[in-house]
Design an enzyme around this catalytic site. Structure first.
Site, PDB file in Angstrom:
ATOM      1  N   HIS A  40      76.522  16.802  15.290  1.00  0.00           N
ATOM      2  CA  HIS A  40      75.380  17.335  14.534  1.00  0.00           C
ATOM      3  C   HIS A  40      75.622  18.759  14.051  1.00  0.00           C
ATOM      4  O   HIS A  40      74.895  19.247  13.188  1.00  0.00           O
ATOM      5  CB  HIS A  40      74.115  17.280  15.394  1.00  0.00           C
ATOM      6  N   ASP A  93      75.078  26.118   9.760  1.00  0.00           N
ATOM      7  CA  ASP A  93      74.215  25.043  10.246  1.00  0.00           C
ATOM      8  C   ASP A  93      74.853  23.711   9.909  1.00  0.00           C
ATOM      9  O   ASP A  93      75.317  23.520   8.782  1.00  0.00           O
ATOM     10  CB  ASP A  93      72.840  25.134   9.550  1.00  0.00           C
TER      11      ASP A  93
HETATM   12  P1  ADQ Z   1      68.645  22.132  14.914  1.00  0.00           P
HETATM   13  O1  ADQ Z   1      69.606  23.260  15.070  1.00  0.00           O
HETATM   14  O2  ADQ Z   1      67.581  22.020  15.923  1.00  0.00           O
HETATM   15  O3  ADQ Z   1      69.401  20.727  14.823  1.00  0.00           O
HETATM   16  P2  ADQ Z   1      67.252  21.592  12.294  1.00  0.00           P
HETATM   17  O4  ADQ Z   1      68.083  20.583  11.625  1.00  0.00           O
HETATM   18  O5  ADQ Z   1      66.686  22.600  11.365  1.00  0.00           O
HETATM   19  O6  ADQ Z   1      67.993  22.375  13.434  1.00  0.00           O
HETATM   20  O7  ADQ Z   1      66.043  20.844  12.965  1.00  0.00           O
HETATM   21  C1  ADQ Z   1      64.984  21.506  13.576  1.00  0.00           C
HETATM   22  C2  ADQ Z   1      63.851  20.494  13.818  1.00  0.00           C
HETATM   23  O8  ADQ Z   1      62.953  21.029  14.764  1.00  0.00           O
HETATM   24  C3  ADQ Z   1      63.079  20.194  12.563  1.00  0.00           C
HETATM   25  O9  ADQ Z   1      62.688  18.849  12.555  1.00  0.00           O
HETATM   26  C4  ADQ Z   1      61.866  21.102  12.698  1.00  0.00           C
HETATM   27  O10 ADQ Z   1      60.703  20.618  12.073  1.00  0.00           O
HETATM   28  C5  ADQ Z   1      61.676  21.157  14.195  1.00  0.00           C
HETATM   29  N1  ADQ Z   1      61.105  22.455  14.562  1.00  0.00           N
HETATM   30  C6  ADQ Z   1      61.651  23.665  14.363  1.00  0.00           C
HETATM   31  N2  ADQ Z   1      60.801  24.637  14.782  1.00  0.00           N
HETATM   32  C7  ADQ Z   1      59.709  24.006  15.241  1.00  0.00           C
HETATM   33  C8  ADQ Z   1      58.467  24.449  15.810  1.00  0.00           C
HETATM   34  N3  ADQ Z   1      58.164  25.731  15.964  1.00  0.00           N
HETATM   35  N4  ADQ Z   1      57.569  23.522  16.176  1.00  0.00           N
HETATM   36  C9  ADQ Z   1      57.845  22.223  16.030  1.00  0.00           C
HETATM   37  N5  ADQ Z   1      58.974  21.746  15.495  1.00  0.00           N
HETATM   38  C10 ADQ Z   1      59.904  22.623  15.115  1.00  0.00           C
HETATM   39  C11 ADQ Z   1      70.767  20.289  14.977  1.00  0.00           C
HETATM   40  C12 ADQ Z   1      71.775  21.000  14.055  1.00  0.00           C
HETATM   41  C13 ADQ Z   1      71.312  20.906  12.610  1.00  0.00           C
HETATM   42  C14 ADQ Z   1      71.131  19.444  12.219  1.00  0.00           C
HETATM   43  C15 ADQ Z   1      70.275  18.714  13.233  1.00  0.00           C
HETATM   44  C16 ADQ Z   1      70.259  17.211  12.976  1.00  0.00           C
HETATM   45  O11 ADQ Z   1      71.922  22.365  14.459  1.00  0.00           O
HETATM   46  O12 ADQ Z   1      72.242  21.528  11.734  1.00  0.00           O
HETATM   47  O13 ADQ Z   1      70.470  19.367  10.963  1.00  0.00           O
HETATM   48  O14 ADQ Z   1      70.744  18.905  14.567  1.00  0.00           O
HETATM   49  O15 ADQ Z   1      71.539  16.697  12.906  1.00  0.00           O
END
Ligand code: ADQ
Length: 472
Positions: free
Chosen positions: A157, A365
């Protein structure tokens, strides 16, 4: 029908619209498994004084969830240590934050062996096994040692680092060698798949087969880019939820005569929050005519409190937002609000919808699902503008966003100005192109492409496909 066994460090049962969930991986897997009556195995998130390998099983919405407790020393060395102090920073290009500690490595190997021994007896000959993320790289090797012959796939990921960064890890070769016990390796973008290939060719004396697979260490592996998506239909539905409407109304009422800029991230140094604040500060300083017209809200819950680096970032962000508000606030208005808590998914949907700009500027990311969620939540008649880092994997699929270098406060400031003053026609054209892809390249398409490839069904493995040119 063959059964799908998904293995990931943490297991989060499929979440409903109203529930909070932090972490892209959990969101994606919950959505992917919702349509599969599969088995999901991982760490319970709890500790036990002595590892017993005892599984806790339950059924949630048709998915069997199986979890196991770990010893405190396991959590320290495997999770807080090797996964989050070694691999996470290194794979996000932060060699300066990367800890090399042999005890971490030993704990990482031990926990992977424990996971394999725990789940091994439940595996049936026809099962497809899909392992997720950097916590679990050696898992296939441990399963093979136990005699498991099933097809096993691995999806990373996070980014795959450039060759010269990876070799700074003393055990880089063993780590990569263990990936060759999988049948299929999936990366988020063609760029990461290519970086993996470069390492194998240059460092492991590997080669490419005629059908595009990689050979090294006496084994052959299939690999490719499988860009992850969101559950776009579900996200669009969520906008109809009462909470989404209430959050939207509240934010709109709060920003009468102002435009809302929103950032939503787990609090992590890879997300570029300090650089983002610096860009916003530059915007306020450079645009006296616009600055009274904006409010920036940054939602950033602390995700890994046990790792000191995360506490330090929080301190620095508090100081930075204090400085920005101190310099620009007046009696009735603070330009920047930073909230360190989780929100329900329907509340996030309402927040995104109320925002005229989605500011997504990670320094590195794997993909970034927030960028896709922001697009999915927009009003088709009056959409906001996505400002996106070129270093998010999502940039390859989202060239119609305003693409910026997150290290440059000037570029962030310029992009904010352009987004806030963009005519409706241009906003519509950009958003329509983005939304079309967010909808078609969604989480089901991602899951089906990977599972089809793992099952040996004709699938679209896009290792060689180059991403579309970045629009400025
Ligand atoms: P993350 O690093 O966690 O994921 P991201 O892909 O942006 O990053 O996903 C974050 C998720 O958490 C989103 O669905 C978002 O809505 C939720 N989220 C964030 N802040 C929140 C809050 N305050 N309250 C509730 N929900 C919140 C890892 C990798 C990424 C990759 C994903 C999926 O680092 O690059 O996109 O896995 O493969």
């Amino acid at each position: 029908m063959t059964r799908l066994i998904v293995i990931s460090n943490r297991v989060t049962p499929p979440v409903g619209k109203g529930e909070e969930s932090v972490g892209g991986l959990a969101m994606a897997l919950a959505a992917a498994l919702r349509e599969y009556s599969g088995l999901w195995f991982g760490w319970s998130g709890r500790t036990t004084p002595q590892f017993s390998g005892q599984l806790a099983m339950r059924r949630v919405e048709g998915v069997t969830i199986a979890t196991v407790d770990l010893e405190p020393g396991d959590v320290e060395e495997y999770y807080n240590g090797y996964a989050n102090k070694t691999l996470w920073p290194l794979f996000h290009y932060r060699v300066d934050l990367t800890a090399y500690d042999r005890a971490f490595d030993a704990g990482y190997q031990r926990v992977n062996r424990r996971f394999a021994e725990t789940i091994g007896p439940l595996i049936e000959p026809d099962d497809l096994i899909w392992v997720h993320d950097y916590h679990m790289i050696p898992l296939a090797r441990e399963l093979r040692r136990l005699g498991v012959k099933n097809r096993i796939g691995f999806f990373l990921h996070i980014p795959w680092p450039a060759h010269q960064l990876l070799v700074t890890l003393p055990t880089h070769k063993a780590l990569v060698e263990s990936l060759f016990d999988y049948d299929l390796l999936g990366f988020q973008t063609p760029e990461y798949a290519t970086a993996f290939e470069e390492y194998v060719l240059a460092e492991a004396g590997g080669g490419r087969t005629e059908d595009g697979r990689l050979t090294a260490f006496g084994r052959t592996v299939e690999y490719g880019a499988f860009p992850i998506g969101i559950d776009a239909a579900d996200f669009a539905d969520m906008l109809g939820a009462e909470r989404a409407g209430r959050t939207y109304d509240r934010m709109v009422a709060h920003t009468v005569f102002r435009k809302l800029i929103v950032g939503v991230d787990r609090l992590d140094y890879s997300k570029g929050l300090e650089e983002r604040f610096a860009g916003f500060e530059r915007f306020l300083a450079d645009n006296p005519d616009l600055r009274r017209e904006v409010l920036m809200v940054q939602v950033a819950p602390v995700s890994r409190e046990a790792v000191e680096t995360y506490q330090e970032i929080r301190g620095r962000l508090d100081a930075l937002s204090g400085r920005i508000n101190g310099a620009h606030a007046d009696l009735a208005w603070n330009p920047l609000r930073c909230v360190n808590r989780n929100y329900r998914r329907d509340e996030l949907a309402g927040l995104y919808r109320a925002a005229k700009v989605g500011l997504v500027t990670p320094l590195r990311d794997g993909m970034n699902l927030v960028a896709k969620e922001y697009v999915a939540a927009q009003d088709p008649a009056d959409p906001g503008v996505l400002v996106l880092s070129r270093f998010a994997g999502a940039a390859g699929q989202m060239p119609e966003a305003l693409i910026v270098n997150p290290n440059s406060p000037e570029e962030i400031s310029e992009a904010l100005k352009r987004a806030l003053t963009m005519p409706l026609e241009e906003r519509l054209a950009r958003w329509r192109a983005l939304f079309k892809r967010v909808r078609s390249e969604d989480v089901s398409a991602w899951r089906d492409a990977f599972v089809d490839a793992l099952a040996g069904r004709p699938a679209e493995v896009v290792a060689a496909k180059t991403p579309p040119a970045l629009a400025s």
